[in-house]
Design an enzyme around this catalytic site. Structure first.
Site, PDB file in Angstrom:
ATOM      1  N   PRO A 270      64.323  23.651  36.159  1.00  0.00           N
ATOM      2  CA  PRO A 270      65.355  24.063  37.125  1.00  0.00           C
ATOM      3  C   PRO A 270      64.732  25.011  38.143  1.00  0.00           C
ATOM      4  O   PRO A 270      64.669  26.222  37.943  1.00  0.00           O
ATOM      5  CB  PRO A 270      66.395  24.759  36.236  1.00  0.00           C
ATOM      6  CG  PRO A 270      65.601  25.278  35.074  1.00  0.00           C
ATOM      7  CD  PRO A 270      64.475  24.328  34.854  1.00  0.00           C
ATOM      8  N   ASP A 447      60.346  28.564  38.412  1.00  0.00           N
ATOM      9  CA  ASP A 447      61.171  28.070  37.312  1.00  0.00           C
ATOM     10  C   ASP A 447      62.214  29.137  36.998  1.00  0.00           C
ATOM     11  O   ASP A 447      61.873  30.234  36.535  1.00  0.00           O
ATOM     12  CB  ASP A 447      60.283  27.790  36.103  1.00  0.00           C
ATOM     13  CG  ASP A 447      61.020  27.097  34.969  1.00  0.00           C
ATOM     14  OD1 ASP A 447      62.251  27.242  34.880  1.00  0.00           O
ATOM     15  OD2 ASP A 447      60.350  26.436  34.147  1.00  0.00           O
ATOM     16  N   HIS A 448      63.484  28.811  37.217  1.00  0.00           N
ATOM     17  CA  HIS A 448      64.543  29.808  37.040  1.00  0.00           C
ATOM     18  C   HIS A 448      64.756  30.175  35.575  1.00  0.00           C
ATOM     19  O   HIS A 448      65.490  31.125  35.272  1.00  0.00           O
ATOM     20  CB  HIS A 448      65.858  29.295  37.646  1.00  0.00           C
ATOM     21  CG  HIS A 448      66.582  30.311  38.454  1.00  0.00           C
ATOM     22  ND1 HIS A 448      66.787  31.613  38.015  1.00  0.00           N
ATOM     23  CD2 HIS A 448      67.158  30.241  39.689  1.00  0.00           C
ATOM     24  CE1 HIS A 448      67.452  32.280  38.935  1.00  0.00           C
ATOM     25  NE2 HIS A 448      67.691  31.481  39.966  1.00  0.00           N
ATOM     26  N   ARG A 449      64.127  29.456  34.650  1.00  0.00           N
ATOM     27  CA  ARG A 449      64.269  29.784  33.234  1.00  0.00           C
ATOM     28  C   ARG A 449      63.453  31.016  32.849  1.00  0.00           C
ATOM     29  O   ARG A 449      63.786  31.719  31.895  1.00  0.00           O
ATOM     30  CB  ARG A 449      63.828  28.603  32.367  1.00  0.00           C
ATOM     31  CG  ARG A 449      64.693  27.363  32.501  1.00  0.00           C
ATOM     32  CD  ARG A 449      64.094  26.197  31.722  1.00  0.00           C
ATOM     33  NE  ARG A 449      62.768  25.827  32.221  1.00  0.00           N
ATOM     34  CZ  ARG A 449      62.003  24.879  31.676  1.00  0.00           C
ATOM     35  NH1 ARG A 449      62.433  24.220  30.613  1.00  0.00           N
ATOM     36  NH2 ARG A 449      60.825  24.594  32.201  1.00  0.00           N
ATOM     37  N   CYS A 451      62.508  33.604  35.029  1.00  0.00           N
ATOM     38  CA  CYS A 451      62.855  34.829  35.761  1.00  0.00           C
ATOM     39  C   CYS A 451      63.999  34.538  36.714  1.00  0.00           C
ATOM     40  O   CYS A 451      64.350  33.386  36.981  1.00  0.00           O
ATOM     41  CB  CYS A 451      61.647  35.368  36.536  1.00  0.00           C
ATOM     42  SG  CYS A 451      61.114  34.320  37.898  1.00  0.00           S
TER      43      CYS A 451
END
Length: 477
Positions: A270, A447-449, A451
């Site tokens: 994501p 990658d929003h997972r 940070c």
């Protein structure tokens, strides 16, 4: 019966690679080879490498042809050991089947095997001449031993990688020859894909394609009646667009790896993107001044930015990580004690991403040296798997292509990539007035997972500030 034939399985030539394209053989059937002698050149998804032999002896079978894609863990070459009698084709095929099932010969490159005292020169075995058979309608004579051997070796060398596909029975081979059956198109029903007599009989009794319904009839091009317009099914014409097809290019090698990597990145990560315009005037002027005083040791602008990136990753280590899935199905964020900085390099074989190992320990000059060295290596196709598969963060300078910005795809399994656009003159507000400055755009995809936006923006702002005020970060150059 225990045979001396040794079968070398194609090993993993890199980090988890599953296949490689055979470019060319460096040995031939009948050659005498030594341990660690290069036997073939193969192209993986990452580089072109020479494969050495872990065995010494006489080459009996080459399991593949140039241009074929071979699977890791499948037979690559068969060798009769030094001093052992070279097995006949029938015995070689039988031994090959037994050792393939047992998984023997799967020796990793560089380890070799005991008994490496084989001959060092290449000795090409003589090939027996076989007289042509008379075509007078009489019963064909019994094939000679030389004919049998040549026939068997041909079948073994042209088999499909990963499938046995060999025909051991002379009766089955003769039946196929007499009835014009192409053994390469027959699916064996025997153990490990062995082609049996019943398989050839089924191929003989099966109706030919021409006997199918009218819609399935294929008429040779030379026999077709002239038509004013090509039909959608005509060879070389695309049925959807009606346009002629100029070329079909297999997706393989580097392009196949890039496609798979990018697709996996987009499907699993994501991602989010942040960007900022940066006044790079001070950095450009600093380099120009250094170049005047020492033109041969001045780092390139990419090396300066690489130095800023490594400094920024020390402050925001969340972007220098990797997400892994455990055996229980849970996910972990893996952090690293160091930075391997990858950078995108365009080559004739496609986009490559070599990585500078321990880049956080290097000065700008040292980073510049590694960038130049690795760029030359990947363009020559000589990069090692370690140089291509060990990155923890990627820097992409797409400004060299004359574009301003791009939302790049993360180089899986990393979690972030920084893009740098071209540096160009733009109007810029400076001290309350307009001025012409050297401006570039930085784009960070992350990658929003691992940070949130605050961390990503903090890293991007750190690199931007370093470009605008390079003196402090480049104290060690």
């Amino acid at each position: 019966m225990t045979s001396a034939l040794q079968v070398f399985m194609l090993p993993d030539l890199g980090e988890g690679l599953t296949e490689a394209e055979l470019l060319n053989w460096l040995v031939a059937v009948g050659d005498e080879i030594r341990v660690d002698q290069p036997i073939a050149e193969v192209e993986t998804a990452k580089s072109v490498v020479e494969v050495p032999s872990p065995y010494a002896g006489t080459v009996t079978v080459l399991h593949g042809e140039p241009g074929q894609t071979l699977e890791v863990g499948k037979p690559f070459i068969s060798v009769a050991p030094v001093g052992a009698p070279v097995p006949a084709a029938e015995a070689a095929a039988e031994t090959y089947r037994e050792e393939e099932k047992a998984g023997s010969g799967n020796v990793l490159i560089g380890y070799g095997t005991p008994g490496g005292s084989g001959a060092t020169g290449r000795t090409r075995a003589r090939r027996s001449s076989v007289a042509p058979r008379p075509d007078n309608g009489t019963t064909p004579p019994v094939p000679s031993d030389a004919e049998k051997a040549a026939d068997d070796l041909l079948l073994l060398r042209t088999r499909v990688p990963g499938k046995l596909g060999a025909v051991i029975s002379p009766l089955v081979r003769r039946m196929a020859r007499e009835h014009g059956v192409d053994l390469g198109a027959v699916h064996g029903s025997g153990d490990s894909g062995l082609i049996m007599r019943r398989d050839v009989e089924a191929a003989i009794s099966s109706p030919a394609p021409a006997a199918a319904g009218p819609a399935a009839v294929e008429t040779p091009v030379s026999a077709q009646a002239p038509s004013p317009t090509p039909t959608p099914a005509a060879e070389g014409t695309d049925s959807r667009t009606g346009l002629g097809i100029s070329a079909r290019t297999p997706v393989k090698g580097v392009r196949k790896a890039v496609a798979a990597n990018m697709a996996r990145s987009r499907s699993e990560i994501p991602e989010a993107t942040v960007w900022v315009d940066v006044d790079a005037t001070a950095m450009v002027e600093l380099r120009a001044g250094l170049k005047k005083s020492d033109p041969h040791k001045t780092p390139g602008l990419l090396a300066f930015i690489a130095r800023f990136v490594t400094a920024g990753l020390k402050r925001f280590p969340e972007l220098n990580t990797r997400i892994e899935t455990t055996s229980e199905g849970s996910q972990e964020i893996v952090s690293f004690a160091g930075i391997n900085l990858g950078f995108a390099a365009q080559t004739d074989r496609g986009l490559m991403v070599p990585s500078i190992r321990h880049a956080d320990r290097l000065s700008a000059r040292e980073l510049d040296g590694e960038i130049r060295r690795l760029t030359a290596v990947v363009r020559d196709g000589k990069a090692t798997p370690e140089e291509l598969g060990s990155g923890t963060f990627t820097l992409n300078n797409y400004g060299i292509f004359g574009v301003d910005g791009s939302a790049a795809i993360i180089n899986y399994p990393e979690v972030a990539i920084l893009g740098v656009g071209r540096i160009m003159d733009k109007p810029w507000v400076l001290d309350g007035g307009l001025a012409v400055r050297k401006v570039t755009e930085l784009t960070l995809t992350f990658d929003h997972r691992v940070c949130d936006g605050g961390t990503a923006a903090g890293f991007l702002r750190f690199v931007a500030d370093a470009i605008e005020n390079p003196g402090s970060v480049l104290a060690d150059l």
